[in-house]
Design a protein around this motif. Structure first.
Motif, short mmCIF file in Angstrom:
data_model
loop_
_atom_site.label_atom_id
_atom_site.label_comp_id
_atom_site.label_asym_id
_atom_site.label_seq_id
_atom_site.Cartn_x
_atom_site.Cartn_y
_atom_site.Cartn_z
N MET A 1 0.84 -1.19 0.00
CA MET A 1 0.00 0.00 0.00
C MET A 1 0.88 1.24 0.00
O MET A 1 1.79 1.37 0.82
N ALA A 2 0.64 2.17 -0.92
CA ALA A 2 1.43 3.38 -1.00
C ALA A 2 1.07 4.32 0.15
O ALA A 2 -0.10 4.57 0.43
N ASP A 3 2.09 4.84 0.83
CA ASP A 3 1.90 5.77 1.93
C ASP A 3 1.64 7.15 1.36
O ASP A 3 2.49 7.71 0.67
N ASP A 4 0.46 7.73 1.65
CA ASP A 4 0.16 9.02 1.05
C ASP A 4 0.83 10.18 1.78
O ASP A 4 0.77 11.32 1.32
N ARG A 152 5.22 13.01 -14.18
CA ARG A 152 6.14 14.04 -13.70
C ARG A 152 6.75 13.60 -12.37
O ARG A 152 7.72 12.85 -12.36
N LEU A 153 6.23 14.01 -11.25
CA LEU A 153 6.83 13.69 -9.96
C LEU A 153 6.65 12.20 -9.64
O LEU A 153 5.65 11.59 -10.01
N ARG A 154 7.66 11.64 -8.90
CA ARG A 154 7.63 10.21 -8.60
C ARG A 154 8.00 9.95 -7.13
O ARG A 154 9.01 9.29 -6.84
N PRO A 155 7.21 10.43 -6.18
CA PRO A 155 7.47 10.04 -4.79
C PRO A 155 7.24 8.54 -4.62
O PRO A 155 6.52 7.93 -5.43
N PRO A 156 7.85 7.92 -3.61
CA PRO A 156 7.76 6.46 -3.47
C PRO A 156 6.32 5.95 -3.49
O PRO A 156 5.47 6.38 -2.72
N GLY A 157 6.06 5.02 -4.43
CA GLY A 157 4.75 4.40 -4.52
C GLY A 157 3.73 5.16 -5.34
O GLY A 157 2.59 4.70 -5.51
N TRP A 158 4.12 6.31 -5.88
CA TRP A 158 3.18 7.17 -6.58
C TRP A 158 3.79 7.71 -7.87
O TRP A 158 5.01 7.84 -7.98
N THR A 159 2.94 8.06 -8.84
CA THR A 159 3.37 8.75 -10.05
C THR A 159 2.37 9.86 -10.35
O THR A 159 1.16 9.61 -10.40
#
Length: 244
Positions: A1-4, A152-159
């Motif tokens: 699960m991606a941490d928001d 564009r931005l790529r924080p861990p677990g998210w695009t």
């Protein structure tokens, strides 16, 4: 699960992680390479040294796009813009949309992408912005690029899905919806979740994203500044080691 929680600092998380190879850094300040993006990031609890490091990194009188960071710079930093917006995310567990046939865009397409951006003004886009991730597009019967969207931005677990734009003569044909749906499906297929940012005044785009399934996570404020133009230098206590 991606941490928001990482979405509270999407620029910093991207520059420290997936986009570290596209970053310049001094101390706890970081920014993207020229022609990639103008976004900059500092610590979530910045002190005077952090701001001095960022000013040193960018140079005098340079533009600092602080994106959705609420931190306010010290005296000498001149405001350029303030824009209310929202951050929207794909709900956890929601089924991926059906992908539609679209074109993959790459370095050879950059001139056409820049021309489309010039006609539509979707937001910051430079010669090397395509290096941030996948970009998809639609060409008309004559071969002209009339719509595109990308990562564009790529924080861990998210695009982040960004640069969503359609040429005026091609609007109303569902291009934006198909492109965002295709990107969403690709992001989900690799085990990440998509998110995006949109200006609060852009009610048409907000309605589109909501129809596709995105929900609002947070209201954000986009801010831009210019760095001090006086020869202030860096604080003696700075821990920065210079651009890399």
């Amino acid at each position: 699960m991606a941490d928001d929680a990482v979405l509270d600092d999407p620029v910093g998380e991207s520059l420290r992680g997936h986009h570290a190879h596209l970053a310049r850094r001094v101390g706890r300040a970081a920014t993207y390479l020229p022609d990639v993006a103008t976004f900059s990031a500092i610590s979530t609890d910045p002190d005077a040294t952090d701001w001095a490091d960022l000013a040193h990194l960018l140079g005098e009188g340079a533009f600092a796009d602080m994106f959705s960071r609420p931190a306010q710079p010290p005296a000498g930093w001149e405001p350029v813009f303030v824009l209310d917006g929202r951050q929207m995310i794909w709900p956890e567990g929601k089924q991926a949309p059906l992908p539609h046939p679209v074109l993959d865009l790459g370095p050879d397409d950059v001139p056409d992408m820049l021309a489309l951006v010039d006609r539509t003004r979707p937001g910051p886009f430079w010669k090397r912005t395509v290096d941030l991730g996948t970009y998809l597009g639609v060409r008309d019967g004559s071969g002209t690029l009339v719509a595109m969207a990308g990562e564009r931005l790529r924080p861990p677990g998210w695009t982040e899905i960004s640069a969503v734009c359609t040429s005026p003569e091609a609007r109303g044909q569902g291009h934006a919806a198909r492109l965002v749906a295709a990107l969403t499906a690709r992001v989900l297929a690799r085990g990440e979740r998509p998110f995006l940012h949109v200006a609060e005044a852009n009610t048409t785009a907000i309605a589109l994203y909501e129809r596709l399934g995105f929900v609002t996570r947070a209201r954000v404020t986009f801010q831009g500044f210019t760095t001090p133009t006086t020869a202030s230098g860096r604080n003696a206590g700075s821990t920065g080691t210079g651009p890399t």
